[in-house]
Design a protein around this motif. Structure first.
Motif, PDB file in Angstrom:
ATOM      1  N   ARG A  56       0.897  -0.980   0.026  1.00  0.00           N
ATOM      2  CA  ARG A  56       0.021   0.176   0.107  1.00  0.00           C
ATOM      3  C   ARG A  56       1.023   1.233   0.169  1.00  0.00           C
ATOM      4  O   ARG A  56       1.776   1.428   1.014  1.00  0.00           O
ATOM      5  CB  ARG A  56      -0.801  -0.004   1.108  1.00  0.00           C
ATOM      6  CG  ARG A  56      -2.110   1.104   1.183  1.00  0.00           C
ATOM      7  CD  ARG A  56      -2.696   0.931   2.306  1.00  0.00           C
ATOM      8  NE  ARG A  56      -3.376  -0.223   2.065  1.00  0.00           N
ATOM      9  CZ  ARG A  56      -3.939  -1.180   3.022  1.00  0.00           C
ATOM     10  NH1 ARG A  56      -3.297  -1.028   4.343  1.00  0.00           N
ATOM     11  NH2 ARG A  56      -4.539  -2.367   2.880  1.00  0.00           N
ATOM     12  N   ILE A  57       0.798   2.122  -1.108  1.00  0.00           N
ATOM     13  CA  ILE A  57       1.752   3.411  -1.099  1.00  0.00           C
ATOM     14  C   ILE A  57       0.747   4.574  -1.320  1.00  0.00           C
ATOM     15  O   ILE A  57      -0.323   4.501  -2.089  1.00  0.00           O
ATOM     16  CB  ILE A  57       2.412   3.217  -2.411  1.00  0.00           C
ATOM     17  CG1 ILE A  57       3.183   1.990  -2.511  1.00  0.00           C
ATOM     18  CG2 ILE A  57       3.304   4.678  -2.503  1.00  0.00           C
ATOM     19  CD1 ILE A  57       4.308   1.875  -3.738  1.00  0.00           C
ATOM     20  N   ALA A  58       0.982   5.338  -0.417  1.00  0.00           N
ATOM     21  CA  ALA A  58       0.085   6.589  -0.209  1.00  0.00           C
ATOM     22  C   ALA A  58      -1.447   6.282  -0.295  1.00  0.00           C
ATOM     23  O   ALA A  58      -2.433   6.943  -0.946  1.00  0.00           O
ATOM     24  CB  ALA A  58       0.446   7.449  -1.244  1.00  0.00           C
ATOM     25  N   GLY A  59      -1.820   5.198   0.570  1.00  0.00           N
ATOM     26  CA  GLY A  59      -3.055   4.927   0.681  1.00  0.00           C
ATOM     27  C   GLY A  59      -3.790   3.916  -0.435  1.00  0.00           C
ATOM     28  O   GLY A  59      -5.006   3.681  -0.229  1.00  0.00           O
ATOM     29  N   GLU A  60      -2.862   3.664  -1.624  1.00  0.00           N
ATOM     30  CA  GLU A  60      -3.392   2.794  -2.672  1.00  0.00           C
ATOM     31  C   GLU A  60      -2.812   1.445  -2.788  1.00  0.00           C
ATOM     32  O   GLU A  60      -1.433   1.405  -2.656  1.00  0.00           O
ATOM     33  CB  GLU A  60      -3.140   3.726  -4.151  1.00  0.00           C
ATOM     34  CG  GLU A  60      -3.798   3.100  -5.255  1.00  0.00           C
ATOM     35  CD  GLU A  60      -3.753   3.883  -6.439  1.00  0.00           C
ATOM     36  OE1 GLU A  60      -3.557   3.135  -7.784  1.00  0.00           O
ATOM     37  OE2 GLU A  60      -3.443   4.834  -6.448  1.00  0.00           O
ATOM     38  N   ASP A  61      -3.420   0.312  -2.573  1.00  0.00           N
ATOM     39  CA  ASP A  61      -3.054  -1.025  -2.884  1.00  0.00           C
ATOM     40  C   ASP A  61      -2.508  -1.324  -4.246  1.00  0.00           C
ATOM     41  O   ASP A  61      -3.326  -0.898  -5.154  1.00  0.00           O
ATOM     42  CB  ASP A  61      -4.108  -2.079  -2.454  1.00  0.00           C
ATOM     43  CG  ASP A  61      -4.254  -1.982  -0.966  1.00  0.00           C
ATOM     44  OD1 ASP A  61      -3.730  -1.195  -0.275  1.00  0.00           O
ATOM     45  OD2 ASP A  61      -5.512  -2.542  -0.607  1.00  0.00           O
ATOM     46  N   HIS A  62      -1.303  -2.092  -4.487  1.00  0.00           N
ATOM     47  CA  HIS A  62      -0.569  -2.245  -5.506  1.00  0.00           C
ATOM     48  C   HIS A  62      -0.111  -3.853  -5.435  1.00  0.00           C
ATOM     49  O   HIS A  62       0.355  -4.203  -4.508  1.00  0.00           O
ATOM     50  CB  HIS A  62       0.670  -1.528  -5.683  1.00  0.00           C
ATOM     51  CG  HIS A  62       0.187  -0.111  -5.934  1.00  0.00           C
ATOM     52  ND1 HIS A  62       0.143   0.506  -6.928  1.00  0.00           N
ATOM     53  CD2 HIS A  62       0.437   1.081  -5.144  1.00  0.00           C
ATOM     54  CE1 HIS A  62      -0.349   1.762  -6.932  1.00  0.00           C
ATOM     55  NE2 HIS A  62       0.208   1.988  -5.732  1.00  0.00           N
ATOM     56  N   SER A  63      -0.639  -4.635  -6.334  1.00  0.00           N
ATOM     57  CA  SER A  63      -0.048  -5.841  -6.373  1.00  0.00           C
ATOM     58  C   SER A  63       1.213  -5.881  -7.132  1.00  0.00           C
ATOM     59  O   SER A  63       1.555  -5.011  -7.778  1.00  0.00           O
ATOM     60  CB  SER A  63      -0.737  -6.703  -7.306  1.00  0.00           C
ATOM     61  OG  SER A  63      -1.237  -6.589  -8.447  1.00  0.00           O
ATOM     62  N   ALA A  76       6.555   8.846   0.281  1.00  0.00           N
ATOM     63  CA  ALA A  76       5.171   7.945   0.493  1.00  0.00           C
ATOM     64  C   ALA A  76       5.223   7.094   1.528  1.00  0.00           C
ATOM     65  O   ALA A  76       6.193   6.546   1.911  1.00  0.00           O
ATOM     66  CB  ALA A  76       5.101   7.306  -0.917  1.00  0.00           C
ATOM     67  N   LYS A  77       4.122   7.293   2.370  1.00  0.00           N
ATOM     68  CA  LYS A  77       3.871   6.187   3.295  1.00  0.00           C
ATOM     69  C   LYS A  77       3.606   4.796   2.744  1.00  0.00           C
ATOM     70  O   LYS A  77       2.630   4.938   1.799  1.00  0.00           O
ATOM     71  CB  LYS A  77       2.721   6.621   4.397  1.00  0.00           C
ATOM     72  CG  LYS A  77       2.918   8.034   5.350  1.00  0.00           C
ATOM     73  CD  LYS A  77       1.864   8.378   5.988  1.00  0.00           C
ATOM     74  CE  LYS A  77       2.274   9.879   6.894  1.00  0.00           C
ATOM     75  NZ  LYS A  77       1.020  10.248   7.730  1.00  0.00           N
ATOM     76  N   ARG A  78       3.955   3.982   3.251  1.00  0.00           N
ATOM     77  CA  ARG A  78       3.802   2.561   2.607  1.00  0.00           C
ATOM     78  C   ARG A  78       3.685   1.464   3.682  1.00  0.00           C
ATOM     79  O   ARG A  78       4.014   1.541   4.801  1.00  0.00           O
ATOM     80  CB  ARG A  78       4.975   2.366   1.776  1.00  0.00           C
ATOM     81  CG  ARG A  78       6.180   2.514   2.175  1.00  0.00           C
ATOM     82  CD  ARG A  78       7.259   2.661   1.113  1.00  0.00           C
ATOM     83  NE  ARG A  78       8.552   2.882   1.454  1.00  0.00           N
ATOM     84  CZ  ARG A  78       9.165   3.939   1.574  1.00  0.00           C
ATOM     85  NH1 ARG A  78       8.720   5.046   1.343  1.00  0.00           N
ATOM     86  NH2 ARG A  78      10.486   4.198   1.833  1.00  0.00           N
ATOM     87  N   LYS A  79       3.152   0.443   3.256  1.00  0.00           N
ATOM     88  CA  LYS A  79       2.759  -0.597   4.251  1.00  0.00           C
ATOM     89  C   LYS A  79       2.909  -2.125   3.221  1.00  0.00           C
ATOM     90  O   LYS A  79       2.033  -2.057   2.139  1.00  0.00           O
ATOM     91  CB  LYS A  79       1.537  -0.665   4.793  1.00  0.00           C
ATOM     92  CG  LYS A  79       1.042  -1.794   5.662  1.00  0.00           C
ATOM     93  CD  LYS A  79      -0.164  -1.551   6.270  1.00  0.00           C
ATOM     94  CE  LYS A  79      -0.606  -2.626   7.255  1.00  0.00           C
ATOM     95  NZ  LYS A  79      -1.813  -2.264   8.030  1.00  0.00           N
TER      96      LYS A  79
END
Length: 108
Positions: A56-63, A76-79
């Motif tokens: 998750r980068i800046a609130g958007e999920d990426h596969s 960018a905040k990430r998880k």
């Protein structure tokens, strides 16, 4: 095991002589969620040699599908997380190499 994130990982920057990169192998168990963080100085490159990863980068999920990669900018905040029933291994390279990889943030 990272005390801050709970992610099993192996750093090999010192062994390989990397001075400007911070390469690590992360072993991500099924259901694992890393705490959300931001790295102030360090951009990150996440590569999935096999399997499927998520970030998750800046609130958007990426596969991150098998054999592909994604970059996260320093600001960018990430998880990273694994909401599948299979573990995976991911190569994460941060640059520049910094002693403090970032700040952990509470979820919003």
């Amino acid at each position: 095991l990272s005390e801050e994130s709970g992610t099993r990982n192996v750093g090999f920057g010192d062994v390989s002589g990397c001075r400007k990169l911070r390469p690590r192998i992360w072993v991500v168990d099924p259901g694992h969620e890393r705490r959300r963080y931001r790295s102030h100085e360090q951009q990150e490159f996440h590569h999935m040699p096999s399997g499927l990863g998520w970030i998750r980068i800046a609130g958007e999920d990426h596969s991150i599908p098998d054999g592909t990669a994604i970059r996260a900018s320093p600001e960018a905040k990430r998880k990273t997380f694994n909401d599948t029933d299979r573990g995976h291994v991911r190569l994460v390279v941060g640059a520049p190499a910094v002693d403090d990889p970032g700040t952990v943030h509470d979820e919003e």
